[in-house]
Design an enzyme around this catalytic site. Structure first.
Site, PDB file in Angstrom:
ATOM      1  N   ARG A  37       0.822  -1.220   0.000  1.00 24.57           N
ATOM      2  CA  ARG A  37       0.000   0.000   0.000  1.00 24.57           C
ATOM      3  C   ARG A  37       0.852   1.265   0.000  1.00 24.57           C
ATOM      4  O   ARG A  37       2.039   1.249   0.360  1.00 24.57           O
ATOM      5  CB  ARG A  37      -0.933   0.030   1.199  1.00 24.57           C
ATOM      6  CG  ARG A  37      -0.238   0.125   2.568  1.00 24.57           C
ATOM      7  CD  ARG A  37      -0.200   1.514   3.142  1.00 24.57           C
ATOM      8  NE  ARG A  37       0.587   1.598   4.364  1.00 24.57           N
ATOM      9  CZ  ARG A  37       1.872   1.875   4.407  1.00 24.57           C
ATOM     10  NH1 ARG A  37       2.552   2.089   3.300  1.00 24.57           N
ATOM     11  NH2 ARG A  37       2.523   1.941   5.559  1.00 24.57           N
ATOM     12  N   GLU A  43      -0.844  10.083   8.541  1.00 23.47           N
ATOM     13  CA  GLU A  43       0.311   9.273   8.974  1.00 23.47           C
ATOM     14  C   GLU A  43       0.472   9.325  10.488  1.00 23.47           C
ATOM     15  O   GLU A  43       0.344  10.401  11.096  1.00 23.47           O
ATOM     16  CB  GLU A  43       1.562   9.832   8.287  1.00 23.47           C
ATOM     17  CG  GLU A  43       2.506   8.776   7.820  1.00 23.47           C
ATOM     18  CD  GLU A  43       1.908   7.926   6.693  1.00 23.47           C
ATOM     19  OE1 GLU A  43       1.430   6.817   7.004  1.00 23.47           O
ATOM     20  OE2 GLU A  43       1.949   8.376   5.541  1.00 23.47           O
ATOM     21  N   HIS A  44       0.796   8.169  11.063  1.00 20.09           N
ATOM     22  CA  HIS A  44       0.951   8.041  12.520  1.00 20.09           C
ATOM     23  C   HIS A  44      -0.329   8.479  13.238  1.00 20.09           C
ATOM     24  O   HIS A  44      -0.273   9.070  14.313  1.00 20.09           O
ATOM     25  CB  HIS A  44       2.164   8.846  13.020  1.00 20.09           C
ATOM     26  CG  HIS A  44       3.467   8.165  12.675  1.00 20.09           C
ATOM     27  ND1 HIS A  44       4.129   7.351  13.551  1.00 20.09           N
ATOM     28  CD2 HIS A  44       4.190   8.157  11.531  1.00 20.09           C
ATOM     29  CE1 HIS A  44       5.223   6.880  12.962  1.00 20.09           C
ATOM     30  NE2 HIS A  44       5.283   7.343  11.732  1.00 20.09           N
ATOM     31  N   ASP A  46      -3.164   6.123  12.881  1.00 17.63           N
ATOM     32  CA  ASP A  46      -4.006   4.922  13.056  1.00 17.63           C
ATOM     33  C   ASP A  46      -3.950   4.389  14.487  1.00 17.63           C
ATOM     34  O   ASP A  46      -4.972   4.085  15.093  1.00 17.63           O
ATOM     35  CB  ASP A  46      -3.709   3.826  12.008  1.00 17.63           C
ATOM     36  CG  ASP A  46      -2.282   3.300  12.003  1.00 17.63           C
ATOM     37  OD1 ASP A  46      -1.416   3.854  12.721  1.00 17.63           O
ATOM     38  OD2 ASP A  46      -2.031   2.310  11.278  1.00 17.63           O
ATOM     39  N   GLY A 135      10.938  -3.068   3.625  1.00 16.95           N
ATOM     40  CA  GLY A 135      11.504  -1.914   4.355  1.00 16.95           C
ATOM     41  C   GLY A 135      11.329  -0.581   3.663  1.00 16.95           C
ATOM     42  O   GLY A 135      11.886   0.415   4.108  1.00 16.95           O
ATOM     43  N   GLY A 137       8.492   1.128   3.230  1.00 18.55           N
ATOM     44  CA  GLY A 137       7.306   1.878   3.637  1.00 18.55           C
ATOM     45  C   GLY A 137       6.095   1.553   2.777  1.00 18.55           C
ATOM     46  O   GLY A 137       5.110   2.287   2.788  1.00 18.55           O
ATOM     47  N   SER A 139       4.561  -1.470   2.980  1.00 22.89           N
ATOM     48  CA  SER A 139       3.847  -2.540   3.702  1.00 22.89           C
ATOM     49  C   SER A 139       4.110  -3.938   3.181  1.00 22.89           C
ATOM     50  O   SER A 139       3.175  -4.723   2.948  1.00 22.89           O
ATOM     51  CB  SER A 139       2.346  -2.287   3.681  1.00 22.89           C
ATOM     52  OG  SER A 139       2.020  -1.402   4.670  1.00 22.89           O
ATOM     53  N   SER A 140       5.377  -4.257   3.041  1.00 23.17           N
ATOM     54  CA  SER A 140       5.714  -5.633   2.643  1.00 23.17           C
ATOM     55  C   SER A 140       5.264  -6.618   3.723  1.00 23.17           C
ATOM     56  O   SER A 140       4.827  -7.732   3.408  1.00 23.17           O
ATOM     57  CB  SER A 140       7.215  -5.764   2.390  1.00 23.17           C
ATOM     58  OG  SER A 140       7.933  -5.354   3.531  1.00 23.17           O
ATOM     59  N   ASP A 185      -2.249  -0.844   7.568  1.00 24.43           N
ATOM     60  CA  ASP A 185      -1.601  -1.609   6.491  1.00 24.43           C
ATOM     61  C   ASP A 185      -2.356  -2.899   6.195  1.00 24.43           C
ATOM     62  O   ASP A 185      -2.582  -3.258   5.033  1.00 24.43           O
ATOM     63  CB  ASP A 185      -0.156  -1.946   6.883  1.00 24.43           C
ATOM     64  CG  ASP A 185       0.642  -0.706   7.224  1.00 24.43           C
ATOM     65  OD1 ASP A 185       0.161   0.408   6.948  1.00 24.43           O
ATOM     66  OD2 ASP A 185       1.741  -0.853   7.786  1.00 24.43           O
TER      67      ASP A 185
HETATM   68  C1  GLA Z   1       3.483   1.830   9.744  1.00 23.76           C
HETATM   69  C2  GLA Z   1       2.471   1.109  10.624  1.00 23.76           C
HETATM   70  C3  GLA Z   1       1.069   1.689  10.404  1.00 23.76           C
HETATM   71  C4  GLA Z   1       1.072   3.197  10.578  1.00 23.76           C
HETATM   72  C5  GLA Z   1       2.186   3.830   9.745  1.00 23.76           C
HETATM   73  C6  GLA Z   1       2.314   5.316   9.984  1.00 23.76           C
HETATM   74  O1  GLA Z   1       3.219   1.567   8.394  1.00 23.76           O
HETATM   75  O2  GLA Z   1       2.463  -0.262  10.325  1.00 23.76           O
HETATM   76  O3  GLA Z   1       0.152   1.070  11.271  1.00 23.76           O
HETATM   77  O4  GLA Z   1       1.187   3.533  11.935  1.00 23.76           O
HETATM   78  O5  GLA Z   1       3.439   3.226   9.983  1.00 23.76           O
HETATM   79  O6  GLA Z   1       1.201   5.997   9.537  1.00 23.76           O
END
Ligand code: GLA
Length: 397
Positions: A37, A43-44, A46, A135, A137, A139-140, A185
């Site tokens: 995704r 961001e930060h 959830d 790694g 960002g 969402s692997s 994610d």
């Molecule tokens: C990572 C976490 C998510 C979210 C983001 C920041 O991807 O897995 O749950 O907190 O960072 O938005």
């Protein structure tokens, strides 16, 4: 990550099937895929029970499998020569060291096998192939978890809804991999809708599909900074803890309930770090809703301004950006046709997402690839993200 170099779902499926047959001697009976995704904004927020707005992208993990003959589960991956093997009923933390990818795979299967009514489930042999760069960002880990959960629920005939898969995978990551992530994610990977973003209200975990402007109008360009983060490593957990302390000091269960006025009023009860976290979360939640309104009315300039404000807040208030991400955002904003740009994901490295006019997308992608190459030793070109649908079972070829 160029379009030419990225394996198609059919390529991934063929590679995973071939791996399973070669390594375990088993012919796969089931296959599943789950996408990575990009978070457009929010961001930060959830884990603070706020709003997020991710899309699933056409980078995915494919999992194929069969019931095993032996007593232990085995998971093979195209990207590592060493498979992981584990007992379904042993705590994954006892099977694998911290940060080992086996904890993610074994954790998902352990929680699925614990669902009420399931006893004596047989071990599984699974093979994975992925086009989600680890790694970065994107969402692997969620793609790995959700693909395994989707596959195993079919192999074991355990019916489970997409949003339940998301919650189960998030729990597995928190409990067994020790990453205190939110629901974003896993929820987007399990529940995404093609050509839509999902507005997720993380308080009640309800997801509303938001139609995206047509791809003839705008493009989302993803650029990898080449800087690699380790979410399990302290910084992410520290930000989360500071947010929770701030909420507690304000007398709330989460920062979702806070307001700018309340933060200002209670400033003396908050440390500098707690106040910065609170300011970020409260302002970011507001930006997500404004961003949805801007997308819905086709106001791309406003959407772009909100992305820039989000980046500034992540850089200056929450302090989860890094010089390479800031340089990419700056480089993007100098290009004709760009509306806005920001870091995406947990931060401390990973990718930026840039919103631009569709007719400028090719030039923007080229220019950002060159900008990334200046600091980036991992030669991944920027790419245009397509919003794809959720995790699913695949027919075996
Ligand atoms: C990572 C976490 C998510 C979210 C983001 C920041 O991807 O897995 O749950 O907190 O960072 O938005």
């Amino acid at each position: 990550m160029s379009a030419a170099a990225t394996p198609s779902p059919a390529d991934l499926l063929a590679a995973a099937c071939d791996l399973l047959t070669r390594t375990s001697g088993r012919t796969p009976t089931h296959a599943a895929q789950a996408p990575g995704r990009v978070n457009l904004i929010g961001e930060h927020t959830d884990y603070a029970l706020g709003y997020v707005l991710p899309i699933a992208i056409d980078r995915r993990t494919v999992a194929v499998g069969a019931l095993a003959h032996g007593p232990r589960c085995r998971v093979f991956s195209v990207s590592t020569p060493v498979p992981c093997a584990f007992d379904l009923h042993t705590d994954p933390r006892a099977e694998f060291p911290p940060d080992h990818w086996g904890r993610y795979a074994a954790g998902v299967l352990a929680l699925l096998a614990e669902l009420p009514g399931r006893h004596d489930l047989p071990a599984l042999d699974i093979a994975l192939a992925s086009s989600v760069p680890p790694g970065s960002g994107l969402s692997s880990s969620a793609a790995l978890e959700v693909s395994i959960a989707t596959l195993a629920s079919a192999l074991w005939n355990v019916p489970i809804l997409p949003d339940q898969i998301a919650r189960l995978c998030r729990s597995a990551e928190g409990v067994y991999a020790g990453v205190p992530c939110g629901i974003m994610d896993q929820m987007i990977s399990a529940c995404a809708m093609e050509n839509h973003a999902l507005l997720i209200d993380c308080r009640d975990e309800r997801a509303t599909p938001i139609p995206l402007p047509p791809s003839e109008e705008i493009a989302w360009v993803i650029t990898d900074s080449g800087v690699r983060h380790m979410l399990g490593s302290s910084a992410f957990a520290e930000r989360r803890a500071a947010g929770e302390r701030a909420a507690a000091a304000l007398g709330m269960t989460s920062l979702r309930e806070a307001t700018p006025w309340l933060i200002a009023e209670s400033r003396t009860r908050l440390s500098d770090e707690e106040a910065r976290c609170a300011v970020h979360v409260v302002s970011e939640n507001h930006r997500v809703l404004e961003f949805v309104a801007a997308l819905t009315t086709g106001d791309h300039e406003q959407a772009g301004r909100l992305m820039l404000a989000s980046h500034a807040s992540l850089r200056d208030d929450l302090r989860v950006s890094c010089p390479e991400l800031d340089a990419l955002v700056e480089a993007a904003m100098k290009l004709p046709g760009v509306f806005g740009s920001r870091m995406t994901g947990g931060g401390f490295g990973g990718c930026t997402v840039t919103l631009c006019r569709a007719d400028a997308a090719a030039q923007v992608t080229d220019a950002l690839s060159r900008a990334a190459a200046r600091t980036n030793t991992i030669a991944h070109p920027a790419f245009i993200a397509r919003a794809v649908g959720r995790a699913s079972l695949l027919p075996i070829p």
